[in-house]
Enzyme design. Structure first.
Site, mmCIF file in Angstrom:
data_model
loop_
_atom_site.group_PDB
_atom_site.id
_atom_site.type_symbol
_atom_site.label_atom_id
_atom_site.label_comp_id
_atom_site.label_asym_id
_atom_site.label_seq_id
_atom_site.Cartn_x
_atom_site.Cartn_y
_atom_site.Cartn_z
ATOM 1 N N CYS A 42 0.805 -1.228 0.000
ATOM 2 C CA CYS A 42 0.000 0.000 0.000
ATOM 3 C C CYS A 42 0.843 1.287 0.000
ATOM 4 O O CYS A 42 1.456 1.605 -1.006
ATOM 5 C CB CYS A 42 -0.990 -0.049 1.162
ATOM 6 S SG CYS A 42 -2.384 1.064 0.948
ATOM 7 N N HIS B 193 -3.439 -5.636 2.469
ATOM 8 C CA HIS B 193 -3.082 -5.784 3.879
ATOM 9 C C HIS B 193 -3.778 -7.058 4.353
ATOM 10 O O HIS B 193 -4.316 -7.813 3.570
ATOM 11 C CB HIS B 193 -3.657 -4.636 4.714
ATOM 12 C CG HIS B 193 -3.201 -3.277 4.338
ATOM 13 N ND1 HIS B 193 -2.014 -2.748 4.755
ATOM 14 C CD2 HIS B 193 -3.801 -2.297 3.618
ATOM 15 C CE1 HIS B 193 -1.906 -1.501 4.315
ATOM 16 N NE2 HIS B 193 -2.976 -1.203 3.617
HETATM 17 N N1 GLN Z 1 -2.245 7.018 2.002
HETATM 18 C C1 GLN Z 1 -2.386 6.094 0.980
HETATM 19 C C2 GLN Z 1 -3.748 6.030 0.321
HETATM 20 O O1 GLN Z 1 -4.795 6.179 0.958
HETATM 21 C C3 GLN Z 1 -1.948 4.743 1.490
HETATM 22 C C4 GLN Z 1 -2.896 4.098 2.466
HETATM 23 C C5 GLN Z 1 -2.402 2.796 3.037
HETATM 24 O O2 GLN Z 1 -1.197 2.515 3.071
HETATM 25 N N2 GLN Z 1 -3.331 2.001 3.532
HETATM 26 O O3 GLN Z 1 -3.771 5.833 -0.861
#
Ligand code: GLN
Length: 245
Positions: A99, A197
């Site tokens: 992510c 995740h």
């Molecule tokens: N901030 C990023 C987004 O919302 C990554 C989010 C995350 O790592 N869950 O795209």
């Protein structure tokens, strides 16, 4: 006891205190566990802001996900590690990035307020925040193997791959890279970039083993083949399959 035949792998866990949401640390635990079952010693070194990496030593890098606020700090710090990381990637060092970490392997992540967070430009991709978050239980299929993969995504960033990179998986259910093209993550050299995740590897032991195998092969070591009882993992996969997005 000093065992000369002991197999050792070195894992650098980048920014464990900043990039660790939805139990991303579980990926490192799964790698340690599955290495241990095979008699491989996985040494885990946490690398925090301003700390140096030892590029000669590392076999596997892991970087998890985080919110934009944490990503800003990481994005700045990564610029000092950029050259070492790029040469490691070019040398086929294995890299799992989830992510927010995945986004920062690319050119940039443009947040909703227009702030541009620099990536390390190791992979030909970029990310822009969309106006809708992609949240839910994803089911997809690894392109290389056809293996079903499960994970949980929560991101507003929409990632677009350049022509020199290939996606990691085909989306069966969920948003994936951008909610538009039906693909999830990236595969480039020995990088696995993904939005999943969950944590990802406990539910997808096939990929955990692939990461270990690639890291060993790079050192000219054959993966010790053993039978692992994956009944709990398979149960988790069965449950994940039934979840709705
Ligand atoms: N901030 C990023 C987004 O919302 C990554 C989010 C995350 O790592 N869950 O795209």
């Amino acid at each position: 006891m000093d065992n000369k035949n002991e197999i050792i792998l070195e894992l650098a866990y980048l920014y464990p205190d900043l990039l660790n949401i939805y139990g991303d640390r579980g990926n490192v635990l799964t790698l340690s566990y599955r290495c241990q079952l095979r008699g491989i010693n996985l040494n885990v070194t946490p690398i925090k802001i301003t700390e140096k990496i030892d590029p000669e030593k590392v076999d596997v890098y892991f970087m998890g996900g985080g919110q934009d606020q944490q990503q800003i700090i990481v994005s700045e710090d990564l610029q000092s590690k950029k050259n070492d990381l790029i040469s490691a990637i070019q040398n086929n060092v294995v890299f799992l990035a989830v992510c927010g970490g995945y986004q920062l392997l690319g050119k940039y992540y443009k947040a909703a307020d227009g702030t541009e967070l620099k990536g390390i430009e190791a992979v030909d991709l970029y990310t822009v925040a969309g106006d809708k978050r992609m949240i839910g239980n994803v089911m997809c299929e690894e392109i290389e193997s056809g293996e079903e993969l499960f994970g949980f995504e929560n991101h507003s960033g929409k990632t677009y791959l350049g022509s020199s990179t290939k996606p990691f998986a085909k989306v069966i259910r969920g948003g994936g890279n951008n909610g538009e093209d039906g693909f999830e993550g990236v595969r480039y050299k020995n990088i696995f970039g993904t939005y999943l995740h969950g944590s990802f590897l406990p539910k997808n032991p096939y990929i955990a083993d692939k990461i270990i195998r690639l890291a060993l092969e790079r050192k000219g070591i054959k993966m010790p083949e053993i039978n692992i009882d994956d009944s709990l993992e398979n149960l988790a996969r069965k449950k994940a399959e039934k979840l709705r997005y």
